[in-house]
Every structure is written in structure tokens, then in C-alpha cells.
Scaffold this motif. Sequence first.
Motif, short mmCIF file in Angstrom:
data_model
loop_
_atom_site.label_atom_id
_atom_site.label_comp_id
_atom_site.label_asym_id
_atom_site.label_seq_id
_atom_site.Cartn_x
_atom_site.Cartn_y
_atom_site.Cartn_z
N THR A 91 -38.38 13.27 110.66
CA THR A 91 -38.86 14.11 109.99
C THR A 91 -38.80 15.93 110.65
OG1 THR A 91 -40.46 12.28 109.39
CG2 THR A 91 -40.63 15.25 108.53
N LEU A 92 -38.76 15.42 111.87
CA LEU A 92 -38.75 17.28 112.49
C LEU A 92 -37.49 17.33 112.64
CD1 LEU A 92 -41.47 16.98 115.64
CD2 LEU A 92 -41.54 18.32 113.24
N ILE A 93 -36.82 16.69 112.80
CA ILE A 93 -34.86 16.55 113.29
C ILE A 93 -34.31 17.05 112.28
CG2 ILE A 93 -32.54 15.97 113.96
CD1 ILE A 93 -34.19 14.41 116.25
N LEU A 94 -34.98 16.90 111.15
CA LEU A 94 -34.11 17.21 109.48
C LEU A 94 -35.15 17.98 109.41
CD1 LEU A 94 -34.36 12.93 107.77
CD2 LEU A 94 -32.66 15.24 108.66
N ALA A 95 -36.13 18.47 109.44
CA ALA A 95 -36.99 19.47 109.27
C ALA A 95 -36.48 21.06 109.88
CB ALA A 95 -38.42 19.40 109.45
N VAL A 96 -35.99 21.12 111.21
CA VAL A 96 -35.35 21.63 112.00
C VAL A 96 -33.95 22.21 111.26
CG1 VAL A 96 -34.87 22.89 114.31
CG2 VAL A 96 -36.94 21.29 114.18
N THR A 97 -33.15 21.07 111.18
CA THR A 97 -32.17 21.60 110.29
C THR A 97 -31.53 21.44 109.47
OG1 THR A 97 -31.67 18.78 110.54
CG2 THR A 97 -30.97 20.01 112.52
N LEU A 98 -32.91 21.82 108.64
CA LEU A 98 -32.50 22.24 107.35
C LEU A 98 -32.07 21.24 106.12
CD1 LEU A 98 -32.21 26.16 107.64
CD2 LEU A 98 -35.02 25.29 107.36
N VAL A 99 -32.51 19.99 106.49
CA VAL A 99 -31.39 19.22 105.15
C VAL A 99 -33.09 18.31 104.62
CG1 VAL A 99 -30.58 16.35 105.90
CG2 VAL A 99 -30.09 18.04 107.53
N PRO A 100 -32.82 18.41 103.50
CA PRO A 100 -33.61 18.04 102.63
C PRO A 100 -33.97 16.46 102.64
CG PRO A 100 -31.64 18.45 101.14
CD PRO A 100 -31.18 18.88 103.04
N LEU B 264 -42.42 3.47 116.46
CA LEU B 264 -41.62 3.41 114.98
C LEU B 264 -42.01 4.87 115.00
CD1 LEU B 264 -40.34 2.37 112.43
CD2 LEU B 264 -42.30 0.88 111.83
N LEU B 265 -43.67 5.54 114.54
CA LEU B 265 -44.56 6.55 115.03
C LEU B 265 -43.49 7.48 115.23
CD1 LEU B 265 -46.40 8.10 113.34
CD2 LEU B 265 -47.68 7.70 114.62
N ALA B 266 -44.15 7.53 116.38
CA ALA B 266 -42.54 8.51 117.27
C ALA B 266 -41.10 9.06 116.92
CB ALA B 266 -42.34 7.97 118.46
N MET B 267 -40.83 7.02 116.32
CA MET B 267 -39.63 7.48 115.50
C MET B 267 -39.38 8.12 114.05
SD MET B 267 -38.01 3.28 116.24
CE MET B 267 -36.45 3.79 115.08
N THR B 268 -40.37 7.57 113.78
CA THR B 268 -40.50 8.95 112.08
C THR B 268 -41.15 10.47 112.61
OG1 THR B 268 -41.33 6.37 111.57
CG2 THR B 268 -41.74 8.65 109.72
N VAL B 269 -41.45 10.41 113.18
CA VAL B 269 -41.83 11.74 113.52
C VAL B 269 -40.86 12.49 114.39
CG1 VAL B 269 -43.12 13.68 114.95
CG2 VAL B 269 -44.62 11.64 114.16
N ALA B 270 -40.20 11.73 115.33
CA ALA B 270 -38.54 13.00 115.59
C ALA B 270 -37.88 12.91 113.84
CB ALA B 270 -38.38 11.55 116.69
N VAL C 264 -23.95 2.70 105.27
CA VAL C 264 -23.87 1.92 103.91
C VAL C 264 -25.26 2.01 103.63
CG1 VAL C 264 -24.70 -1.10 103.15
CG2 VAL C 264 -22.83 -0.45 104.72
N TYR C 265 -26.28 3.01 103.82
CA TYR C 265 -27.58 3.43 103.70
C TYR C 265 -27.64 5.38 102.97
CZ TYR C 265 -30.30 -1.18 104.89
OH TYR C 265 -30.84 -1.94 105.07
N MET C 266 -26.51 6.14 103.50
CA MET C 266 -26.30 7.28 102.74
C MET C 266 -27.40 7.44 103.61
SD MET C 266 -24.02 7.01 99.52
CE MET C 266 -24.83 5.73 98.79
N ARG C 267 -27.55 7.47 104.95
CA ARG C 267 -28.93 8.58 105.29
C ARG C 267 -27.89 9.25 105.99
NH1 ARG C 267 -32.53 2.90 107.19
NH2 ARG C 267 -30.25 2.81 108.64
N PRO C 268 -28.39 10.28 106.90
CA PRO C 268 -27.42 11.00 107.74
C PRO C 268 -27.47 10.59 109.07
CG PRO C 268 -29.95 12.02 107.23
CD PRO C 268 -29.70 10.49 107.19
N LEU C 269 -25.91 10.28 109.21
CA LEU C 269 -24.65 9.40 110.18
C LEU C 269 -25.82 9.47 111.39
CD1 LEU C 269 -22.58 7.01 109.66
CD2 LEU C 269 -20.87 8.90 110.14
N GLY C 270 -26.10 8.53 111.93
CA GLY C 270 -26.00 8.62 113.30
C GLY C 270 -27.36 8.61 113.28
N LEU C 271 -28.32 9.58 112.92
CA LEU C 271 -29.80 9.99 113.53
C LEU C 271 -31.08 8.67 113.51
CD1 LEU C 271 -32.04 12.29 113.81
CD2 LEU C 271 -32.38 12.02 111.65
N TRP C 272 -30.59 8.01 112.30
CA TRP C 272 -31.71 6.44 112.59
C TRP C 272 -31.06 5.93 113.93
CZ3 TRP C 272 -36.54 6.75 111.87
CH2 TRP C 272 -37.44 6.03 111.64
#
Length: 178
Positions: free
Chosen positions: A124-133, A116-122, A74-82
Motif C-alpha cells: 500500500t505504501l509503495i503504491l501510494a508513493v509511486t502514485l499508482v491507483p 502478511l500484514l507487513a506485506m500488505t502495508v508495504a 496473470v492477475y494483472m497486478r503491478p509486475l514484480g511488486l507482490w
Amino acid sequence: MGDPSALRRTGFRALFLGVAAIVVFFRILPVHVARDGLPAPDLLLLLIFAWVLRRPGDLPVWLVGAVALFADAVYMRPLGLWALLAVIGAEALRRRSRLTAEQPFPVEWMRVAGVLLAMTVARTLILAVTLVPQPPLGAVALEYAVTVAAYPLVVLGCTLCLGVRAPDAAHRDAGWRS
């Protein structure tokens, strides 16, 4: 007649689904009340965390995953990551829920902030590694801070309005997960 504890669990699950649906509905409304530029806290995630810490047996992992995956869509986030990170975070808190119930609220709040901090960092890192904006780091940090700051209000709402309280010591010792 049915088992009273199973009926209570089913009632709490239905209540959780109803509240989660309301949270998602109001988040997607095109009305923006905040004019000061603060992002909205992730109330759904905070609701999951508060519920898991207070009634760990009433919110199964499949329900957390299903609701979080629906929110991703619904929020149009990367499906399944969060959703995956929410399940991992909720299960990490669930494992410590008995210990958290015996400690003061600021300790619980800091534990939730750490997860929550660990989730946010994870994320951010996953999106950076996969080159997702992704949004700027300042926006992510501000959303994290607002979400952590909103946790006591969510707990207060769960406790006073929804009746989601940790069981007393006698019921906790009889069967915490039931």
C-alpha cells in the motif's frame, strides 16, 4: 539411481507447481461463487507460506519468485511488486521455520498474519508513493482478513491432501534444510 532425497525434493517441487497452476487457473475463471461481496483469499501466497513453513528445503526461493511473478502477470497486478514482497515474506518465514515447527499452530498462524500484514502495508505504501491507483483501504483490509482466515484451511489441505508435513524431530535434527 538417483539420490532419494533429491528425488523427493523434485517431486515436492513438481507437486507445488501443479497445485500453484491449478490455483491460478481457478482464480482467473470468470465464475464468481461468492455472492456476499467477500474478496477471494490469496490462496497462492498462503500455499507458499504453508509449504515454506513445513518443507523449507523443498521450495527454493527462485521457485517462489517465479511462481509469484507469473501470478503478478496473470492477475494483472503491478509486475514484480507482490512477487518481491512474497519472496521477502517467504524468506522471513523460512528463517523461522524451525522455531515455528516446535510451537503450536496458533503461533504459526499469528506469525503468518504478521508477515502478511507487513506485506500488505508495504504494498500500500509503495503504491501510494509511486502514485499508482489502488483499491480503497477497506477493500484491502477485507482481503487481508479473508486471507488470514483462510490460512488454517490451506494448511489442512496441504497436510491432508498433499502430504506436505513438517518432518519429525529425528529428520529435522538430521538436516532441516535438506
